[in-house]
Design a protein around this motif. Structure first.
Motif, PDB file in Angstrom:
ATOM      1  N   ARG A  35       0.835  -1.193  -0.031  1.00  0.00           N
ATOM      2  CA  ARG A  35       0.032  -0.018  -0.081  1.00  0.00           C
ATOM      3  C   ARG A  35       0.949   1.387  -0.095  1.00  0.00           C
ATOM      4  NH1 ARG A  35      -5.652   0.252   1.105  1.00  0.00           N
ATOM      5  NH2 ARG A  35      -5.133   2.569   0.914  1.00  0.00           N
ATOM      6  N   ILE A  36       2.026   1.209   0.713  1.00  0.00           N
ATOM      7  CA  ILE A  36       2.732   2.487   0.803  1.00  0.00           C
ATOM      8  C   ILE A  36       3.405   2.690  -0.369  1.00  0.00           C
ATOM      9  CG2 ILE A  36       5.085   3.389   1.882  1.00  0.00           C
ATOM     10  CD1 ILE A  36       3.986   1.848   4.762  1.00  0.00           C
ATOM     11  N   GLU A  37       4.021   1.525  -1.067  1.00  0.00           N
ATOM     12  CA  GLU A  37       4.414   1.592  -2.321  1.00  0.00           C
ATOM     13  C   GLU A  37       3.747   2.104  -3.356  1.00  0.00           C
ATOM     14  OE1 GLU A  37       7.010  -1.511  -5.208  1.00  0.00           O
ATOM     15  OE2 GLU A  37       5.120  -2.268  -4.463  1.00  0.00           O
ATOM     16  N   GLY A  38       2.510   1.729  -3.418  1.00  0.00           N
ATOM     17  CA  GLY A  38       1.616   2.171  -4.479  1.00  0.00           C
ATOM     18  C   GLY A  38       1.417   3.751  -4.222  1.00  0.00           C
ATOM     19  N   TRP A  39       1.210   4.330  -2.892  1.00  0.00           N
ATOM     20  CA  TRP A  39       1.076   5.678  -2.595  1.00  0.00           C
ATOM     21  C   TRP A  39       2.077   6.349  -3.275  1.00  0.00           C
ATOM     22  CZ3 TRP A  39       3.066   9.798  -0.307  1.00  0.00           C
ATOM     23  CH2 TRP A  39       2.274  10.838  -0.104  1.00  0.00           C
ATOM     24  N   LEU A  40       3.313   5.960  -2.879  1.00  0.00           N
ATOM     25  CA  LEU A  40       4.646   6.514  -3.476  1.00  0.00           C
ATOM     26  C   LEU A  40       4.747   6.747  -4.820  1.00  0.00           C
ATOM     27  CD1 LEU A  40       7.238   4.758  -0.805  1.00  0.00           C
ATOM     28  CD2 LEU A  40       5.988   7.432  -0.524  1.00  0.00           C
ATOM     29  N   VAL A  41       4.453   5.644  -5.369  1.00  0.00           N
ATOM     30  CA  VAL A  41       4.444   5.752  -6.969  1.00  0.00           C
ATOM     31  C   VAL A  41       3.346   6.653  -7.448  1.00  0.00           C
ATOM     32  CG1 VAL A  41       3.785   4.328  -8.975  1.00  0.00           C
ATOM     33  CG2 VAL A  41       5.436   3.450  -7.232  1.00  0.00           C
ATOM     34  N   ALA A  42       2.185   6.638  -6.825  1.00  0.00           N
ATOM     35  CA  ALA A  42       1.117   7.632  -7.225  1.00  0.00           C
ATOM     36  C   ALA A  42       1.398   9.093  -6.898  1.00  0.00           C
ATOM     37  CB  ALA A  42      -0.216   7.262  -6.671  1.00  0.00           C
ATOM     38  N   HIS A  43       2.344   9.292  -6.303  1.00  0.00           N
ATOM     39  CA  HIS A  43       2.448  10.732  -5.691  1.00  0.00           C
ATOM     40  C   HIS A  43       4.163  11.247  -5.850  1.00  0.00           C
ATOM     41  CE1 HIS A  43      -1.239   9.562  -3.659  1.00  0.00           C
ATOM     42  NE2 HIS A  43      -1.541  10.977  -3.904  1.00  0.00           N
ATOM     43  N   PRO A  44       4.646  11.147  -7.207  1.00  0.00           N
ATOM     44  CA  PRO A  44       6.191  11.348  -7.429  1.00  0.00           C
ATOM     45  C   PRO A  44       6.463  12.901  -6.914  1.00  0.00           C
ATOM     46  CG  PRO A  44       5.035  11.191  -9.446  1.00  0.00           C
ATOM     47  CD  PRO A  44       3.837  10.914  -8.330  1.00  0.00           C
ATOM     48  N   GLU A  45       5.442  13.891  -7.132  1.00  0.00           N
ATOM     49  CA  GLU A  45       5.758  15.148  -6.551  1.00  0.00           C
ATOM     50  C   GLU A  45       6.090  15.414  -5.247  1.00  0.00           C
ATOM     51  OE1 GLU A  45       1.400  14.403  -5.792  1.00  0.00           O
ATOM     52  OE2 GLU A  45       2.701  14.051  -7.620  1.00  0.00           O
ATOM     53  N   TRP A  46       6.208  14.628  -4.373  1.00  0.00           N
ATOM     54  CA  TRP A  46       6.622  14.736  -2.813  1.00  0.00           C
ATOM     55  C   TRP A  46       8.197  14.315  -3.043  1.00  0.00           C
ATOM     56  CZ3 TRP A  46       4.344  13.717   2.042  1.00  0.00           C
ATOM     57  CH2 TRP A  46       2.886  14.374   2.213  1.00  0.00           C
ATOM     58  N   PHE A  47       8.707  14.053  -4.142  1.00  0.00           N
ATOM     59  CA  PHE A  47      10.203  13.771  -4.316  1.00  0.00           C
ATOM     60  C   PHE A  47      10.985  14.743  -5.345  1.00  0.00           C
ATOM     61  CE2 PHE A  47       7.845   9.807  -3.121  1.00  0.00           C
ATOM     62  CZ  PHE A  47       8.417   9.518  -1.779  1.00  0.00           C
ATOM     63  N   GLY A  48      10.101  15.771  -5.686  1.00  0.00           N
ATOM     64  CA  GLY A  48      10.813  16.487  -6.509  1.00  0.00           C
ATOM     65  C   GLY A  48      10.616  16.180  -8.071  1.00  0.00           C
ATOM     66  N   LEU A  49       9.803  15.090  -8.234  1.00  0.00           N
ATOM     67  CA  LEU A  49       9.544  14.410  -9.703  1.00  0.00           C
ATOM     68  C   LEU A  49       8.243  14.936 -10.350  1.00  0.00           C
ATOM     69  CD1 LEU A  49      10.254  10.810  -8.978  1.00  0.00           C
ATOM     70  CD2 LEU A  49      12.055  12.426  -9.898  1.00  0.00           C
ATOM     71  N   PRO A  50       8.372  14.983 -11.520  1.00  0.00           N
ATOM     72  CA  PRO A  50       6.860  15.752 -12.078  1.00  0.00           C
ATOM     73  C   PRO A  50       5.720  14.560 -11.820  1.00  0.00           C
ATOM     74  CG  PRO A  50       8.474  14.803 -13.824  1.00  0.00           C
ATOM     75  CD  PRO A  50       9.254  15.051 -12.619  1.00  0.00           C
ATOM     76  N   PRO A  51       4.402  15.206 -11.674  1.00  0.00           N
ATOM     77  CA  PRO A  51       3.468  14.432 -11.339  1.00  0.00           C
ATOM     78  C   PRO A  51       3.021  13.453 -12.584  1.00  0.00           C
ATOM     79  CG  PRO A  51       2.838  16.637 -11.347  1.00  0.00           C
ATOM     80  CD  PRO A  51       4.117  16.603 -11.638  1.00  0.00           C
ATOM     81  N   LEU A  52       2.419  12.326 -12.361  1.00  0.00           N
ATOM     82  CA  LEU A  52       2.013  11.443 -13.195  1.00  0.00           C
ATOM     83  C   LEU A  52       1.231  12.257 -14.135  1.00  0.00           C
ATOM     84  CD1 LEU A  52       1.784   8.035 -11.387  1.00  0.00           C
ATOM     85  CD2 LEU A  52       3.626   8.728 -12.777  1.00  0.00           C
ATOM     86  N   PRO A  53       0.972  11.839 -15.558  1.00  0.00           N
ATOM     87  CA  PRO A  53       0.151  12.436 -16.685  1.00  0.00           C
ATOM     88  C   PRO A  53      -1.237  11.614 -16.226  1.00  0.00           C
ATOM     89  CG  PRO A  53       1.540  10.794 -17.588  1.00  0.00           C
ATOM     90  CD  PRO A  53       2.279  10.963 -16.183  1.00  0.00           C
ATOM     91  N   PRO A  54      -2.319  12.349 -16.543  1.00  0.00           N
ATOM     92  CA  PRO A  54      -3.694  11.986 -16.216  1.00  0.00           C
ATOM     93  C   PRO A  54      -3.823  10.618 -17.169  1.00  0.00           C
ATOM     94  CG  PRO A  54      -3.695  13.843 -17.179  1.00  0.00           C
ATOM     95  CD  PRO A  54      -2.320  13.628 -17.177  1.00  0.00           C
TER      96      PRO A  54
END
Length: 64
Positions: A35-54
């Motif tokens: 669950r944590i891994e899924g959340w981290l992948v879904a929120h890359p902006e928390w790590f300075g990465l661009p958000p995922l495209p819709p």
């Protein structure tokens, strides 16, 4: 975030009857990590990465 035990034939009755405490904790820890891994992948902006495209909308008349 809520994490549940995986559904198995034994969990219908209760995992305490079919699994040891260590087995229960191992399964719960695995589910929490996924669950944590899924959340981290879904929120890359928390790590300075661009958000995922819709995600693209499904084509008209097509089922998922």
């Amino acid at each position: 975030m809520t994490v549940f035990e995986s559904l198995t034939g034994g969990s219908i009755v209760g995992s305490g009857y079919t699994m040891s405490k260590d087995e229960q904790m191992e399964a719960l820890a695995y589910n929490a990590a996924k669950r944590i891994e899924g959340w981290l992948v879904a929120h890359p902006e928390w790590f300075g990465l661009p958000p995922l495209p819709p995600k693209p909308a499904p084509a008209p008349g097509k089922d998922k």
